[in-house]
Design an enzyme around this catalytic site. Structure first.
Site, mmCIF file in Angstrom:
data_model
loop_
_atom_site.group_PDB
_atom_site.id
_atom_site.type_symbol
_atom_site.label_atom_id
_atom_site.label_comp_id
_atom_site.label_asym_id
_atom_site.label_seq_id
_atom_site.Cartn_x
_atom_site.Cartn_y
_atom_site.Cartn_z
ATOM 1 N N HIS A 1 25.484 23.026 70.832
ATOM 2 C CA HIS A 1 25.592 23.553 69.937
ATOM 3 C C HIS A 1 27.188 22.676 69.174
ATOM 4 O O HIS A 1 26.963 21.708 68.273
ATOM 5 C CB HIS A 1 27.412 24.757 70.639
ATOM 6 C CG HIS A 1 27.695 25.701 69.040
ATOM 7 N ND1 HIS A 1 29.206 25.186 68.311
ATOM 8 C CD2 HIS A 1 27.057 26.995 69.128
ATOM 9 C CE1 HIS A 1 29.093 26.388 67.543
ATOM 10 N NE2 HIS A 1 28.088 27.172 67.704
ATOM 11 N N GLY B 1 31.095 30.922 61.611
ATOM 12 C CA GLY B 1 32.160 31.190 60.935
ATOM 13 C C GLY B 1 33.193 31.432 59.823
ATOM 14 O O GLY B 1 34.159 31.537 59.541
ATOM 15 N N GLU C 1 21.014 28.287 63.895
ATOM 16 C CA GLU C 1 22.461 28.480 63.467
ATOM 17 C C GLU C 1 22.608 27.059 62.399
ATOM 18 O O GLU C 1 23.019 26.339 62.860
ATOM 19 C CB GLU C 1 23.331 28.471 64.852
ATOM 20 C CG GLU C 1 23.492 29.323 65.981
ATOM 21 C CD GLU C 1 24.410 29.013 66.740
ATOM 22 O OE1 GLU C 1 25.073 29.937 67.059
ATOM 23 O OE2 GLU C 1 24.926 27.854 67.097
ATOM 24 N N ASN D 1 29.246 33.649 72.437
ATOM 25 C CA ASN D 1 30.129 32.701 72.152
ATOM 26 C C ASN D 1 31.631 32.669 71.849
ATOM 27 O O ASN D 1 31.972 32.762 70.784
ATOM 28 C CB ASN D 1 29.196 31.740 71.530
ATOM 29 C CG ASN D 1 30.021 30.044 72.311
ATOM 30 O OD1 ASN D 1 30.319 29.998 72.735
ATOM 31 N ND2 ASN D 1 29.556 29.605 70.636
HETATM 32 P P1 13P Z 1 29.856 32.840 64.665
HETATM 33 O O1 13P Z 1 28.987 34.323 65.338
HETATM 34 O O2 13P Z 1 31.773 32.746 64.236
HETATM 35 O O3 13P Z 1 29.721 32.401 63.377
HETATM 36 O O4 13P Z 1 29.842 31.702 65.643
HETATM 37 C C1 13P Z 1 28.448 31.476 65.908
HETATM 38 C C2 13P Z 1 28.450 30.630 66.553
HETATM 39 O O5 13P Z 1 28.077 29.405 65.958
HETATM 40 C C3 13P Z 1 27.472 31.162 68.047
HETATM 41 O O6 13P Z 1 27.276 30.013 69.215
#
Ligand code: 13P
Length: 272
Positions: A116, A194, A188, A30
């Protein structure tokens, strides 16, 4: 030995013993709001060579709308599939700034990331709206990647399962058993996105198992066993093998680490 290992894996993925297709692992990137056309094409050209020939793990790139058409020209005929990061649940019309499934399919898009946490948080998307998109995507030939997951405060107040259940049950309202064959779920945990803080493989597996059991209740064992459930949240090549090694973790939805072709290819290879 190799043969037995393979058979055991098949049995593991097909525990109810029926005529159940083994679910596919899918690793999707993503890219979020990153990469101009030139940058995007450069990454995908590099990635294409690195993952050439991998056919037992689905490889998907969720790119910004503006680069999809150019990427389509590069990935055409390869094992890389394209995803959009959003979509509006209408065929066309006066929806300034939005994009329809037909428009996405016309540039080779097969998947669409929906619900998301960033869209829920910054753009006020509700379960009801996400569900409308999931339904419309399926009705129009796109495969939704439905994102679900709790915030840190939910986890700290022991509400992880309640939040995940709410996202799954309401996100999948009116989605039939047959349609579930084209749905991917991405767990997630918002606190891991992040932040560099990954859920431990055990923490992630616990929630993935919970989702799998929920799908048995909503549908049946066979349907549940067929659904790919990805993990997302600070996944990198240093932790992906352990995460994806868990019984109910069928790949990843990768943010930051998917912006680098070598790192993303290493994650994909860890799922092979
Ligand atoms: P990161 O891998 O940057 O933590 O993001 C995960 C994400 O939101 C994928 O949709």
């Amino acid at each position: 030995m190799k043969y037995h290992k393979k058979i055991n894996m098949l049995i593991k993925a097909n525990k109810s013993g029926g005529d159940i297709p083994m679910r596919k692992r899918i690793v999707a990137g993503n890219w979020k709001m990153n990469k101009t056309n030139c940058e995007a094409v450069e990454i995908i050209k590099e990635l294409k060579d690195l993952v050439n020939g991998i056919d037992n793990v689905g490889v998907v790139i969720g790119a910004p709308f503006t680069v999809l058409s150019d990427l389509n020209k590069v990935v055409n005929g390869t094992n890389i599939k394209l995803a959009a990061q959003n979509m509006y649940p209408a065929a066309n019309g006066a929806y300034t700034g939005e994009i329809s499934p037909e428009m996405l399919k016309a540039v080779g898009v097969e998947y669409v990331i929906l619900g998301h946490s960033e869209r829920r948080e910054y753009f006020g998307e509700t379960n009801e709206f996400v569900n409308k998109k999931v339904k419309f995507a399926l009705d129009n030939g796109l495969k939704p990647i439905l994102c679900v997951g709790e915030k840190l405060e939910d986890r700290e107040s022991n509400n992880t399962e309640a939040v995940v259940e709410d996202h799954v049950v309401n996100g999948l309202k009116n989605i039939t058993k047959e349609e579930m064959k084209n749905v991917v779920i991405a767990y997630e945990p918002v606190w891991a996105i992040g932040t560099g803080k990954t859920a431990s493989p055990e923490q992630a597996e616990e929630v993935h198992k919970f989702i799998r059991n929920l799908l048995v209740k909503l549908y049946d064992e066979e349907t549940s066993q067929g659904v790919t459930i990805q993990y997302g949240g600070s996944m990198k090549s240093s932790n992906s093998k352990e995460l994806i090694g868990k019984e109910n973790i069928d790949g990843g939805l990768v943010g930051g680490a998917s912006l680098d072709a070598k790192e993303f290819a290493a994650i994909i290879k860890s799922a092979v």
